[in-house]
Design a protein around this motif. Structure first.
Motif, PDB file in Angstrom:
ATOM      1  N   VAL A  34     -12.598   4.591  27.634  1.00 23.50           N
ATOM      2  CA  VAL A  34     -12.965   5.717  26.757  1.00 23.50           C
ATOM      3  C   VAL A  34     -12.394   5.533  25.351  1.00 23.50           C
ATOM      4  N   ASN A  35     -11.274   4.816  25.250  1.00 18.64           N
ATOM      5  CA  ASN A  35     -10.695   4.552  23.927  1.00 18.64           C
ATOM      6  C   ASN A  35     -10.731   3.057  23.675  1.00 18.64           C
ATOM      7  N   ASN A  36     -11.682   2.654  22.832  1.00 19.70           N
ATOM      8  CA  ASN A  36     -11.883   1.231  22.587  1.00 19.70           C
ATOM      9  C   ASN A  36     -11.274   0.798  21.251  1.00 19.70           C
ATOM     10  N   ASP A  37     -10.388   1.651  20.710  1.00 19.06           N
ATOM     11  CA  ASP A  37      -9.766   1.370  19.416  1.00 19.06           C
ATOM     12  C   ASP A  37      -8.466   0.601  19.677  1.00 19.06           C
ATOM     13  N   PHE A  38      -8.543  -0.712  19.555  1.00 21.39           N
ATOM     14  CA  PHE A  38      -7.403  -1.561  19.945  1.00 21.39           C
ATOM     15  C   PHE A  38      -6.121  -1.162  19.221  1.00 21.39           C
ATOM     16  N   ALA A  39      -6.227  -0.910  17.907  1.00 20.59           N
ATOM     17  CA  ALA A  39      -5.015  -0.589  17.139  1.00 20.59           C
ATOM     18  C   ALA A  39      -4.399   0.708  17.661  1.00 20.59           C
ATOM     19  N   ASP A  40      -5.235   1.694  17.970  1.00 19.69           N
ATOM     20  CA  ASP A  40      -4.702   2.962  18.488  1.00 19.69           C
ATOM     21  C   ASP A  40      -4.063   2.747  19.869  1.00 19.69           C
ATOM     22  N   VAL A  41      -4.768   2.023  20.715  1.00 20.58           N
ATOM     23  CA  VAL A  41      -4.264   1.782  22.076  1.00 20.58           C
ATOM     24  C   VAL A  41      -2.901   1.087  22.012  1.00 20.58           C
ATOM     25  N   LEU A  52      -4.105  -0.255  29.367  1.00 17.87           N
ATOM     26  CA  LEU A  52      -5.333   0.289  29.971  1.00 17.87           C
ATOM     27  C   LEU A  52      -5.216   1.785  30.226  1.00 17.87           C
ATOM     28  N   ALA A  53      -4.002   2.238  30.534  1.00 16.19           N
ATOM     29  CA  ALA A  53      -3.814   3.683  30.721  1.00 16.19           C
ATOM     30  C   ALA A  53      -4.274   4.396  29.454  1.00 16.19           C
ATOM     31  N   ARG A  54      -3.862   3.858  28.304  1.00 16.67           N
ATOM     32  CA  ARG A  54      -4.262   4.484  27.028  1.00 16.67           C
ATOM     33  C   ARG A  54      -5.754   4.317  26.776  1.00 16.67           C
ATOM     34  N   ALA A  55      -6.282   3.177  27.128  1.00 12.21           N
ATOM     35  CA  ALA A  55      -7.723   2.955  26.939  1.00 12.21           C
ATOM     36  C   ALA A  55      -8.544   3.911  27.799  1.00 12.21           C
ATOM     37  N   HIS A  56      -7.928   4.415  28.870  1.00 12.26           N
ATOM     38  CA  HIS A  56      -8.600   5.396  29.724  1.00 12.26           C
ATOM     39  C   HIS A  56      -8.272   6.829  29.309  1.00 12.26           C
TER      40      HIS A  56
END
Ligand code: FMN
Length: 215
Positions: free
Chosen positions: A8-15, A155-159
């Motif tokens: 859901v969050n594909n913003d690498f820098a944010d993740v 991945l937790a953050r990407a989810h």
């Protein structure tokens, strides 16, 4: 295995750069077992020494399992355990080389490498692992397990969740508490995952130039 690469969050820098260790989660948020399984599958795209994938996961996502886990968790880590939607405990598998032949045989059967390459891999790496000392196998599994755990944190953050890695556990008893074979598995770290409830500490880092040498 085909990994579902949706996040859901594909913003690498944010993740990556907005990741902080969260230790107080919203206890009312439940993550489905399907999603937990998906996160683990995605994390296993991690690299590993000789592609041995010397990792294994124990998911703790019920009040009963959390109580069991807490027997081997140091008290200062109870808040994460009590409030997380789930804890994925990553352990290292010192016997991963036993199925090594099957992993590479499949790569060959899928026509991804030649017979010569397959023979070369079997000839080089298998004897190295089959004759390895326990210390070598434990170190290898520790490195692989740490890399996959790092992927899980991101991945937790990407989810859309946050996480805390914790190794503050009783290393002597944790594997038995997880109901695994202590002769085979070694503890790496727990990854507590959930929705943030309390803003995490803002940590700093040393000046990286003080930690870098060019050889
Ligand atoms: C291997 C490892 C073990 C850790 N063990 C614990 C722990 O037992 N309890 C805890 O609260 N945090 C633990 N942490 C989290 C660190 O304290 C945290 O990553 C560090 O302070 C930097 O903060 P940050 O994650 O917010 O950037 C651990 C982190 C790592 C990588």
């Amino acid at each position: 295995m085909t990994v579902n690469k949706k996040v859901v969050n594909n913003d690498f820098a944010d993740v990556m750069f907005n990741r902080h260790s969260v230790r107080q989660f919203d206890p009312n948020v439940k993550i489905t077992r399907d999603e937990l399984q998906e996160m683990i599958e995605q994390a296993t795209t991690a690299p590993s020494a000789c592609n041995l994938q010397s990792w294994h996961f124990v998911v703790i996502d019920t009040p009963e399992a959390k109580e069991k886990l807490k027997k081997s968790v140091l008290k200062f880590n109870y808040p994460q355990v009590d409030t997380a939607s789930a804890i994925i405990f990553v352990v290292g598998d010192t016997q991963s080389h036993v199925v090594y032949r099957d992993v590479w045989q499949k790569v060959y059967d899928d026509h991804k490498i030649t017979k010569e390459k397959l023979d070369q891999i079997f000839g080089t790496f298998l004897p190295m692992y089959e004759n390895a000392t326990p210390e070598f196998l434990q170190l290898d599994a520790t490195i692989d397990g740490s890399i996959v755990a790092t992927q899980l944190l991101l991945l937790a953050r990407a989810h859309g969740y946050d996480a805390n890695a914790f190794s503050g556990v009783d290393f002597k008893t944790i594997i038995s508490t997880l109901e695994l074979d202590p002769k085979r598995y070694i503890p790496i770290m727990g990854v507590a995952i959930g929705k943030v409830a309390e803003e995490p500490l803002q940590t700093t880092r040393y000046d990286a130039t003080t930690q870098i040498e060019f050889l």
